[in-house]
Motif scaffolding. Structure first.
Motif, PDB file in Angstrom:
ATOM      1  N   MET A   1      12.985  -2.881 -14.854  1.00 21.05           N
ATOM      2  CA  MET A   1      12.867  -1.881 -14.316  1.00 21.05           C
ATOM      3  C   MET A   1      11.346  -1.342 -13.910  1.00 21.05           C
ATOM      4  O   MET A   1      11.226  -0.331 -12.933  1.00 21.05           O
ATOM      5  CB  MET A   1      13.707  -0.807 -15.072  1.00 21.05           C
ATOM      6  CG  MET A   1      14.828  -0.831 -15.085  1.00 21.05           C
ATOM      7  SD  MET A   1      15.620   0.263 -16.321  1.00 21.05           S
ATOM      8  CE  MET A   1      15.274   1.913 -15.386  1.00 21.05           C
ATOM      9  N   GLY A   2      10.403  -1.883 -14.558  1.00 21.89           N
ATOM     10  CA  GLY A   2       9.037  -1.468 -14.248  1.00 21.89           C
ATOM     11  C   GLY A   2       8.438  -0.408 -14.839  1.00 21.89           C
ATOM     12  O   GLY A   2       7.736   0.232 -14.540  1.00 21.89           O
ATOM     13  N   VAL A   3       9.270  -0.185 -16.204  1.00 17.44           N
ATOM     14  CA  VAL A   3       8.752   0.930 -16.780  1.00 17.44           C
ATOM     15  C   VAL A   3       7.938   0.484 -18.101  1.00 17.44           C
ATOM     16  O   VAL A   3       8.304  -0.712 -18.452  1.00 17.44           O
ATOM     17  CB  VAL A   3       9.849   1.909 -17.231  1.00 17.44           C
ATOM     18  CG1 VAL A   3      10.327   2.521 -16.076  1.00 17.44           C
ATOM     19  CG2 VAL A   3      10.761   1.320 -18.198  1.00 17.44           C
ATOM     20  N   ASN A   4       7.081   1.111 -18.815  1.00 16.33           N
ATOM     21  CA  ASN A   4       6.346   0.719 -20.012  1.00 16.33           C
ATOM     22  C   ASN A   4       7.546   0.512 -21.349  1.00 16.33           C
ATOM     23  O   ASN A   4       8.613   1.161 -21.212  1.00 16.33           O
ATOM     24  CB  ASN A   4       5.543   1.920 -20.562  1.00 16.33           C
ATOM     25  CG  ASN A   4       4.345   2.014 -19.557  1.00 16.33           C
ATOM     26  OD1 ASN A   4       4.149   1.128 -18.847  1.00 16.33           O
ATOM     27  ND2 ASN A   4       3.877   3.289 -19.362  1.00 16.33           N
ATOM     28  N   VAL A   5       7.074  -0.366 -21.911  1.00 22.48           N
ATOM     29  CA  VAL A   5       7.979  -1.007 -23.052  1.00 22.48           C
ATOM     30  C   VAL A   5       8.242   0.284 -23.941  1.00 22.48           C
ATOM     31  O   VAL A   5       9.206   0.416 -24.773  1.00 22.48           O
ATOM     32  CB  VAL A   5       7.541  -2.396 -23.747  1.00 22.48           C
ATOM     33  CG1 VAL A   5       8.395  -2.614 -24.713  1.00 22.48           C
ATOM     34  CG2 VAL A   5       7.947  -3.280 -22.677  1.00 22.48           C
ATOM     35  N   SER A   6       7.133   0.786 -24.204  1.00 18.57           N
ATOM     36  CA  SER A   6       7.328   1.811 -25.250  1.00 18.57           C
ATOM     37  C   SER A   6       7.616   3.299 -24.925  1.00 18.57           C
ATOM     38  O   SER A   6       7.867   4.090 -25.663  1.00 18.57           O
ATOM     39  CB  SER A   6       5.672   2.120 -25.576  1.00 18.57           C
ATOM     40  OG  SER A   6       4.784   2.584 -24.459  1.00 18.57           O
ATOM     41  N   ASP A   7       8.231   3.373 -23.484  1.00 12.19           N
ATOM     42  CA  ASP A   7       8.777   4.650 -23.215  1.00 12.19           C
ATOM     43  C   ASP A   7      10.189   4.877 -23.826  1.00 12.19           C
ATOM     44  O   ASP A   7      10.838   3.789 -23.918  1.00 12.19           O
ATOM     45  CB  ASP A   7       8.935   4.621 -21.569  1.00 12.19           C
ATOM     46  CG  ASP A   7       7.541   4.739 -20.803  1.00 12.19           C
ATOM     47  OD1 ASP A   7       6.481   5.281 -21.524  1.00 12.19           O
ATOM     48  OD2 ASP A   7       7.646   4.591 -19.539  1.00 12.19           O
ATOM     49  N   ASN A   8      10.364   6.152 -24.008  1.00 15.74           N
ATOM     50  CA  ASN A   8      11.604   6.334 -24.624  1.00 15.74           C
ATOM     51  C   ASN A   8      12.719   6.660 -23.569  1.00 15.74           C
ATOM     52  O   ASN A   8      12.295   6.487 -22.388  1.00 15.74           O
ATOM     53  CB  ASN A   8      11.634   7.506 -25.752  1.00 15.74           C
ATOM     54  CG  ASN A   8      10.971   8.895 -24.715  1.00 15.74           C
ATOM     55  OD1 ASN A   8      11.428   8.832 -23.570  1.00 15.74           O
ATOM     56  ND2 ASN A   8      10.508   9.614 -25.691  1.00 15.74           N
ATOM     57  N   LEU A   9      13.913   6.841 -23.937  1.00 18.84           N
ATOM     58  CA  LEU A   9      15.069   6.956 -22.933  1.00 18.84           C
ATOM     59  C   LEU A   9      14.914   8.207 -21.933  1.00 18.84           C
ATOM     60  O   LEU A   9      15.267   8.227 -20.796  1.00 18.84           O
ATOM     61  CB  LEU A   9      16.515   7.024 -23.788  1.00 18.84           C
ATOM     62  CG  LEU A   9      17.719   7.276 -22.848  1.00 18.84           C
ATOM     63  CD1 LEU A   9      17.889   5.962 -21.983  1.00 18.84           C
ATOM     64  CD2 LEU A   9      18.956   7.386 -23.722  1.00 18.84           C
ATOM     65  N   GLN A  10      14.463   9.387 -22.576  1.00 18.63           N
ATOM     66  CA  GLN A  10      14.469  10.534 -21.660  1.00 18.63           C
ATOM     67  C   GLN A  10      13.381  10.052 -20.692  1.00 18.63           C
ATOM     68  O   GLN A  10      13.492  10.672 -19.434  1.00 18.63           O
ATOM     69  CB  GLN A  10      13.651  11.573 -22.625  1.00 18.63           C
ATOM     70  CG  GLN A  10      13.698  13.029 -21.730  1.00 18.63           C
ATOM     71  CD  GLN A  10      13.276  14.012 -22.758  1.00 18.63           C
ATOM     72  OE1 GLN A  10      13.279  13.906 -23.931  1.00 18.63           O
ATOM     73  NE2 GLN A  10      12.927  15.117 -22.196  1.00 18.63           N
ATOM     74  N   THR A  11      12.082   9.425 -20.894  1.00 18.45           N
ATOM     75  CA  THR A  11      11.007   8.938 -20.022  1.00 18.45           C
ATOM     76  C   THR A  11      11.710   8.141 -18.884  1.00 18.45           C
ATOM     77  O   THR A  11      11.526   8.313 -17.799  1.00 18.45           O
ATOM     78  CB  THR A  11       9.929   8.525 -20.563  1.00 18.45           C
ATOM     79  OG1 THR A  11       9.523   9.418 -21.708  1.00 18.45           O
ATOM     80  CG2 THR A  11       8.828   8.225 -19.717  1.00 18.45           C
ATOM     81  N   VAL A  12      12.739   7.079 -19.550  1.00 18.23           N
ATOM     82  CA  VAL A  12      13.129   6.285 -18.609  1.00 18.23           C
ATOM     83  C   VAL A  12      14.073   7.087 -17.540  1.00 18.23           C
ATOM     84  O   VAL A  12      13.914   6.848 -16.339  1.00 18.23           O
ATOM     85  CB  VAL A  12      13.867   5.130 -19.301  1.00 18.23           C
ATOM     86  CG1 VAL A  12      14.545   3.969 -18.320  1.00 18.23           C
ATOM     87  CG2 VAL A  12      12.894   4.267 -20.113  1.00 18.23           C
TER      88      VAL A  12
END
Length: 471
Positions: free
Chosen positions: A68-79
């Motif tokens: 998806m191109g997001v950071n691996v450390s991002d949580n579900l809310q950030t995604v």
């Protein structure tokens, strides 16, 4: 010895019971421990399986985040916030149920393909236009060169004409300055003349003002001499026949009196018409002599009948003169809602009067007022529904009357002073009628004489100075 044996017995019994109880408790505890060990082993196995599944799921989640191109450390809310921002930016017109990356990419790919096709078509059209423009340049360039040559020639001609114009303008400016100097000289010369003329004009205005004041004064004196004097009535009643409703007055042929002239009657001894009200109305029927005429009683009051010496007056007629009148507004003598203009003209002319100016049935002004006009008779003012011309002519007649110092009189007061009475009453049936038109009148009998001379011919004197009962 027996007591010790008894104690041992009880001790043995207690020991046995405790042993049994301890064995049962140990069995139960062992069984529970065995079951707990089995459950712990099963839970440990399940936990191991869950831990393995969690590690697999976590690895899949990290891989999905990378896709998806997001950071691996991002949580579900950030995604979720990143997803919503992408959908709002790239899929705002996509229905809610189709808002997912796969579906949105398909739609964007379709749109991109269409745009590429349109771009290819546009590029081809541009190339065609470039080719066409190149061909046009080859054919129009000679024309452009010729036009440029003509433009240069025109510019040269314009410069030559501009030089001529500048010369003419300079010449005109010089002439204008010369004219301005001459104009200033002429203005200075004529200013003194204008001052002298203004002085003479002021003198003329003063003279005109004096003449106007003198005219107004003379007009007032003439009006005072020619218009009715309240202290002098036209005549008086000589004799009365109440039985036949006939009276005789001291005016006749030598006074230019005409038959059908109507008079208002005022009480004997009255000096001014404003002192008393009108007591009766009469109409001349026959001219009997130079200063004698017969008249019929149109209207009187039983409690205050006409007697010899009563004064008579009418605004329409004057001794040896014809009175002039003007009529403005709507004329309705009997209240039937229809115009009685012709009837009023006939009434004035029958009494020896002359109508100078009037408004016809359509409200249009006819004739012209003059200084000889005695009264401006005012009928009903034209209502707002009347024509604009009718309202304007009515206003102009009022203004002309004021400028000529013509006295105004309302129609009702004019008819009352004439002594005129409507002989044919109009009865309105339906909602507009009233009971007064059908009032029962008592039967009246003429009085009978009891002596040699009838009471009708006895001299009578009023009980009061002005008016009142004679009985």
């Amino acid at each position: 010895m027996a007591r010790e044996s008894e104690g041992l017995k009880w001790a043995l019994i207690v020991f046995v019971c405790l042993t049994i109880l301890l064995g049962a408790t140990s069995f139960i505890a062992f069984r529970q421990y065995s079951e707990a060990s089995k459950k712990a082993a099963a839970a440990s196995k399940k936990a191991g399986e869950s831990d393995s599944a969690s590690r697999i799921a976590l690895a899949d989640m990290e891989k999905l985040k990378q896709m998806m191109g997001v950071n691996v450390s991002d949580n579900l809310q950030t995604v979720q916030e990143s997803f919503n921002a992408d959908m709002l930016k790239f899929a705002a017109d996509v229905p809610e149920e189709f808002r997912q990356y796969r579906e949105v990419l398909k739609r964007l790919a379709t749109v991109l393909q269409k745009k590429n096709e349109e771009l290819d078509k546009t590029t081809t059209a541009v190339e065609d236009l470039k080719t066409y423009i190149t061909s046009l340049d080859e054919t129009t360039q000679p024309k452009i060169d010729a036009f440029s040559q003509e433009a240069q020639t025109a510019q040269s001609d314009k410069d030559a004409e501009l030089a001529k114009f500048n010369e003419a303008r300079d010449r005109l400016i010089a002439q204008q300055k010369d004219l301005d100097a001459k104009l200033n000289q002429t203005r200075e010369k004529t200013q003194g003349e204008i001052s002298g003329i203004q002085t003479k004009l002021d003198e003329v205005n003063q003279t005109v003002k004096k003449v106007t004041n003198a005219y107004d004064t003379a007009k007032g004196k003439i009006d005072a001499m020619t218009r009715e004097n309240p202290d002098a009535f036209h005549g008086e009643v000589r004799w009365v026949n109440q039985h036949n409703k006939v009276t005789w007055i001291n005016l006749g042929r030598a006074d230019a009196l005409r038959a059908q002239t109507t008079f208002s009657v005022y009480a004997v001894g009255a000096n001014e018409m404003s002192d008393v009200d009108k007591k009766a109305s009469i109409e001349v029927t026959r001219i009997l002599g130079d200063h004698l005429a017969e008249a019929r009683i149109l209207q009187d009051i039983d409690a205050d009948p006409i007697i010899p010496g009563d004064k008579i007056f009418t605004p329409v007629w004057n001794v040896g003169q014809k009175r002039h009148f003007s009529v403005a507004g709507e004329i309705d003598l009997d209240g039937d809602g229809r115009s009685d203009l012709d009837r009023l003209y006939a009434l004035i002319e029958m009494n020896g009067g002359v109508v100078d100016a009037r408004q016809d049935e359509e409200g249009k002004r006819q004739g012209k007022m003059s200084m000889d006009t005695r009264y401006l008779i005012l009928g009903k003012t034209p209502d707002p529904k009347s024509s604009q011309a009718s309202l304007e002519d009515y206003t102009k007649m009022l203004v002309d009357g004021e400028n000529l110092r013509v006295e105004t009189i309302v129609l009702e007061k004019f008819l009352d002073r004439m002594g005129w009475k409507n002989q044919s009453e109009v009865l309105v049936f339906g909602g507009g009628g009233s009971g007064d038109e059908f009032k029962v009148r008592p039967h009246e009998k003429p009085p009978q004489s009891g002596g040699n001379v009838s009471d009708l011919f006895k001299p009578r004197k009023p009980a009061r100075k002005y008016g009142g009962s004679t009985f």
